[in-house]
Design a protein around this motif. Structure first.
Motif: not given
Length: 230
Positions: A32-33, A45-51, A105-107, A120-127
């Motif tokens: 993750y780091r 430096g932009t994060l237009p794909f922050d889920g 860009g949102a971990r 998946t990681r970071g989507l909540g209730g992950d697979l």
């Protein structure tokens, strides 16, 4: 084995080195780091794909596919949640054998094999992990058949539980994705005692999903994935 993503900019090369430093034989292990800084670096430096951003804000800030593709040579997939959230991009950051890890860009990360989400990681209730080898073999053969799908799911109490489903794959006609690429339509109908869902795929001759509609046991729920660059 999948080709390793090509990243030629200095920032992208640095990111690739960091990501590879976190590799192991576990395809679901994520560094993750390096994810957040590396993906941001590839897009100036932009994060237009922050889920995780609100749907309306996402729709306003999401860059056009041509803009994203011009800024990286890495694999790119457009993801559209079907829960009302806005679309976002995921970028290929690491290959581990046949598994490819994509990141926002949102971990948030998704591990795909042949375009099918296996973790998946970071989507909540992950697979957390999947065993879908028999189903992937049918995709590669563009052949109908039955297969067992086993999913390791993180529940609301952060306990991993196993879901085993019996699935039936059906083969459809030749169709085109929304990007105009031709492929074979295939559907996967899965069921257990208390769960059932259908996944749909448009696959190439090698069985790679060019576009898909996949149910995931996460807070994002069902996702539509469209490959912009394999």
């Amino acid at each position: 084995m999948l080709d390793r993503p090509r990243t030629r900019s200095a920032a992208a090369w640095a990111f690739a080195a960091l990501a590879l430093a976190g590799c192991s034989n576990d395809p679901n292990r994520i560094n993750y780091r390096s994810v957040v800084s590396g993906v941001a670096a590839q897009f100036g430096g932009t994060l237009p794909f922050d889920g995780k951003t609100a749907g309306a804000r996402q729709a306003q800030s999401l860059a056009a596919p041509s803009v994203i593709l011009a800024q990286t040579e890495a694999p790119v997939i457009l993801v559209q949640p079907q829960n009302g959230a806005g679309p976002f991009y995921i970028v290929g950051i690491r290959d581990n054998g046949p598994w490819r890890t994509y990141a926002t860009g949102a971990r948030q990360t998704l591990v795909l094999r042949q375009g099918v989400v296996t973790a998946t990681r970071g989507l909540g209730g992950d697979l957390m992990a999947s065993d879908i080898d028999p189903m992937l073999e049918l995709l590669r053969a563009n052949r109908a058949g039955k297969a067992r799908r086993v999913m390791q799911v993180l529940d609301g109490e952060d306990v991993t539980r196993q879901i085993a489903l019996d699935c039936t794959l059906s083969v459809g006609t030749q169709v085109r994705t929304t990007t105009g690429i031709a492929g074979r339509a295939m559907t996967e109908d899965c069921a257990s005692d208390d769960l059932s869902f259908r996944n749909s795929y448009v696959v190439d001759r090698a069985g790679n999903a060019l576009q898909s509609d996949q149910w995931l046991p996460t807070s994002q729920g069902r996702l539509t994935l469209t490959v912009l660059r394999p």
